[in-house]
Design a protein around this motif. Structure first.
Motif, short mmCIF file in Angstrom:
data_model
loop_
_atom_site.label_atom_id
_atom_site.label_comp_id
_atom_site.label_asym_id
_atom_site.label_seq_id
_atom_site.Cartn_x
_atom_site.Cartn_y
_atom_site.Cartn_z
N PHE A 372 0.86 -1.18 0.00
CA PHE A 372 0.00 0.00 0.00
C PHE A 372 0.89 1.22 0.00
O PHE A 372 1.94 1.24 0.65
CB PHE A 372 -0.87 0.05 1.26
N THR A 373 0.46 2.27 -0.69
CA THR A 373 1.10 3.58 -0.52
C THR A 373 0.04 4.53 0.02
O THR A 373 -1.16 4.24 -0.04
CB THR A 373 1.64 4.13 -1.85
N GLY A 374 0.54 5.65 0.55
CA GLY A 374 -0.39 6.67 1.06
C GLY A 374 -1.07 6.29 2.36
O GLY A 374 -2.11 6.85 2.71
N ILE A 375 -0.46 5.36 3.11
CA ILE A 375 -1.07 4.97 4.39
C ILE A 375 -0.90 6.12 5.39
O ILE A 375 0.19 6.68 5.52
CB ILE A 375 -0.37 3.72 4.98
N GLU A 376 -1.96 6.44 6.10
CA GLU A 376 -1.90 7.50 7.10
C GLU A 376 -2.24 6.89 8.46
O GLU A 376 -3.38 6.46 8.69
CB GLU A 376 -2.91 8.58 6.72
N PRO A 377 -1.25 6.83 9.39
CA PRO A 377 -1.58 6.29 10.70
C PRO A 377 -2.66 7.15 11.36
O PRO A 377 -2.66 8.36 11.20
CB PRO A 377 -0.26 6.37 11.47
N GLY A 378 -3.56 6.54 12.09
CA GLY A 378 -4.66 7.31 12.69
C GLY A 378 -5.88 7.33 11.78
O GLY A 378 -7.00 7.17 12.22
N ARG A 379 -5.63 7.47 10.48
CA ARG A 379 -6.74 7.47 9.52
C ARG A 379 -7.02 6.04 9.05
O ARG A 379 -8.15 5.57 9.07
CB ARG A 379 -6.38 8.35 8.32
N ASP A 380 -5.92 5.35 8.66
CA ASP A 380 -6.11 4.03 8.05
C ASP A 380 -5.91 2.87 9.03
O ASP A 380 -6.36 1.77 8.80
CB ASP A 380 -5.14 3.88 6.88
N PHE A 381 -5.18 3.13 10.08
CA PHE A 381 -4.99 2.09 11.12
C PHE A 381 -4.53 2.79 12.39
O PHE A 381 -4.15 3.98 12.35
CB PHE A 381 -3.96 1.05 10.66
N GLU A 382 -4.59 2.08 13.50
CA GLU A 382 -4.18 2.69 14.77
C GLU A 382 -2.82 2.16 15.23
O GLU A 382 -2.59 0.95 15.20
CB GLU A 382 -5.21 2.39 15.86
#
Ligand code: ATP
Ligand code: MG
Length: 576
Positions: A372-382
């Motif tokens: 995956f690219t563009g993963i945002e911690p907090g948005r996409d996972f904790e």
């Protein structure tokens, strides 16, 4: 120190058995060269005899140490090496110290130990005799053999079972006073290294609650060192890479920030991923799966260009291990394509704190051949926990001044330590303070590895021909090498020069042996005397001798009537 008395030592009488070949058991330069050049001999594992050359150098190191200690307010004494074990029971160390402690019984069946260090002895010594704050501070030191039954004695003098240590202990009434003594010892220790010709860095081993350091190790820089260090040439910061923390630089990952699944065949390593997306390695995130001390599965995330630090990881995860191939499969993970997205529910996520600054993470998709690219911690996972997890490395910014850190390896030659009341409290060593109350002494301890310092000096000063002694700790300062010691005019010229050098207070070896020039040159280089004066037939006919600087390898012809003044001046300028 120019009250020096000159010494003349004929090489034919010197007990320094050299070896033609490198001893097979010696890996390190210091071990190999000290054996080969006839400085030390092994009696049993970790037990060495210091032969005359080594002993001369050791005495010089000890004199430098004494000079610095005395100048910084410490007093020399000498305590017994044998210690009544009841003292160690009082401090609680008899049980705690482990098999390094040499324990034995005397004829009356009383238990004793051989001192690996002397906190108990010195605390017992002053207890009930040093009584009032008015007498404080007191700082006592000794130079003596220490015993530690090391599991792996090795590298010659570097890690012996019996070795020479200077150990010192201070007794202070207040924290301010302890800090003062500690700072004085730190300064003395820096001076000792410098005067012994050793380049060392003070590395903070322990930080106090108020931010200052309470323990510093002096690390001699050498490839052979057991400790990996990072340091800053600009501001002087230095730390063990296990302990160092700094804000490492991380970059945002590829893409516009939209979560995107990308086919990434054959991209199972950080290098491959970085080059696939055309970004530096610190724009990627490394995923490591481990089983923590309680048996739980954890995903640890660190910047792609850094390694998980074992020491720090143990603090966070307990006695952890990286997942084996089977454990990866059992936990539903695909090697090379692990990441925080679509992660099996039971796996906890712990991320290195540096990654807080990175966005658009590129991570494995938990599916073979995809990221995956563009993963945002907090948005996409904790992230379940942020922690300091990585080994700082050369090139990372200095935590103090931001300049790039350099990397090096170091040998611990000495350490200063604020003990506080650990021993005084356990052993009931108290003094009457100004306010009329009894208090346990505040203590500091300060140790120099004397024999290890000798080895460290050799690690820093050698070449393919042998040792290159700094003048301040050289066993002899100059060697005179007559090529025809029995013939005239060589014999008389040699005699004259040596006599004048000794008269001037220099320590001189005369290679009076009937050996070929090549043998003499090789031995003198191997033993490492800082300056050599070679007397040959042709030179003498022209009124000159050959003068060689062992450190630079430079040779020059010097007139017979100038050589003594020249060498004397050079030596005197470099004595400690
Ligand atoms: P290390 O971590 O290398 O085992 P240490 O921290 O246990 O050393 P200290 O108790 O601080 O050692 O002892 C003071 C000094 O004595 C050390 O800085 C080191 O120079 C020296 N030293 C300690 N152990 C040995 C040994 N086995 N052989 C030679 N020198 C030693
Ligand atoms: Mg130490």
């Amino acid at each position: 120190m120019s009250k020096h008395r000159g010494v003349r030592m004929p090489m034919s009488r010197l007990y320094a058995p050299t070896l033609k070949e490198d001893p097979a058991e010696a890996e390190l330069a210091s071990h190999r060269l000290l054996l080969r050049a006839g400085f030390i001999r092994k009696q049993a594992a970790g037990l060495y005899t210091y032969l005359p050359l080594a002993w001369r150098s050791l005495r010089k190191i000890e004199d430098i140490i004494r000079d610095e200690m005395d100048a910084h307010g410490a007093q020399e004494c000498q305590m017994p090496i044998m210690i009544d074990a009841t003292l160690w029971e009082e401090s609680g160390r008899f049980g705690a110290y482990g098999p390094e402690l040499m324990r034995f019984h005397d004829r009356h069946d009383r238990q004793f130990v051989l001192g690996p260090t002397h906190e108990e002895t010195v605390t017992d010594l002053i207890k009930n005799e040093l009584k009032s704050y008015k007498q404080l501070p007191v700082n006592l030191y000794q130079i003596q053999d220490k015993f530690r039954d090391e599991m792996r004695p090795r590298f010659g003098l570097m890690r012996g079972r019996e070795f020479i240590m200077k150990d010192g202990y201070s007794f202070n009434a207040t924290q301010e006073s302890l800090q003062e003594t500690y700072d004085a010892m730190k300064e003395a220790y820096a001076n000792i290294c410098e005067r012994c010709g050793i380049k060392a860095l003070p590395v903070v081993a322990d930080s106090g609650q108020i931010g200052g350091d309470t323990s510093v190790e002096f690390m001699a820089l050498a490839e052979a060192g057991e400790a990996a260090l990072v340091y800053c040439d600009d501001c002087g910061f230095a730390a063990d890479d296990e302990a160092a923390t700094t804000k490492v630089e991380v970059l945002d990952g590829p893409g516009d920030g939209t979560l995107t699944k990308v086919e990434t065949p054959d991209c199972a390593t950080i290098e491959a991923i970085a080059s696939f997306f055309g970004v530096p390695q610190n724009a990627t995130v490394k995923s490591l799966c481990l089983i923590d001390g309680e048996g739980r599965a954890v995903l640890a995330l660190v910047p792609g260009d850094h390694e998980l630090n074992d020491c720090k990881a143990e603090k966070v995860f307990g006695e952890y291990h990286l997942m084996t191939a089977e454990e990866l499969v059992e936990n539903g993970l695909v090697k090379g394509f692990i990441g925080p997205m679509n992660l099996p529910e039971h796996i906890r996520v712990v991320a290195d704190a540096a990654l807080r600054d990175a966005h658009k993470w590129a991570c494995g998709a938990n599916e073979a051949g995809y990221h995956f690219t563009g993963i945002e911690p907090g948005r996409d996972f904790e992230v379940d926990e942020w922690a300091d997890l990585i080994t700082v490395k050369a090139g990372d910014p200095c935590p103090h001044c931001g300049r790039p850190l350099a990397g090096a390896r170091g040998i611990e030659v000495s350490q200063v330590f604020q003990l506080g009341t650990k021993y005084s409290q356990a052993m009931g060593a108290n003094f009457m303070d100004e306010d009329g109350r009894e208090k346990p002494f505040l203590m500091g301890c300060y140790g120099v590895g004397v024999s290890r310092t000798l080895a460290a000096a050799v690690e820093q000063h050698n070449d393919e021909h042998g040792i290159i002694w700094p003048v301040s700790i050289a066993p002899y300062e100059v060697s005179v090498i007559p090529l025809d010691p029995k013939k005239e005019p060589c014999a008389s010229a040699c005699d004259q020069i040596v006599e004048a050098l000794v008269e001037a207070g220099l320590e001189v070896v005369v290679d009076d042996r009937d050996e070929r020039p090549g043998v003499k040159f090789a031995d003198n280089d191997l033993m490492g005397f800082p300056y050599q004066i070679v007397l040959g037939k042709r030179g003498l006919a022209n009124g000159v001798v050959e003068f060689k600087n062992r450190a630079t390898g430079e040779r020059e012809d010097v007139a017979l009537d100038q050589i003594v003044a020249k060498v004397t001046e050079l030596v005197e300028a470099q004595r400690a």
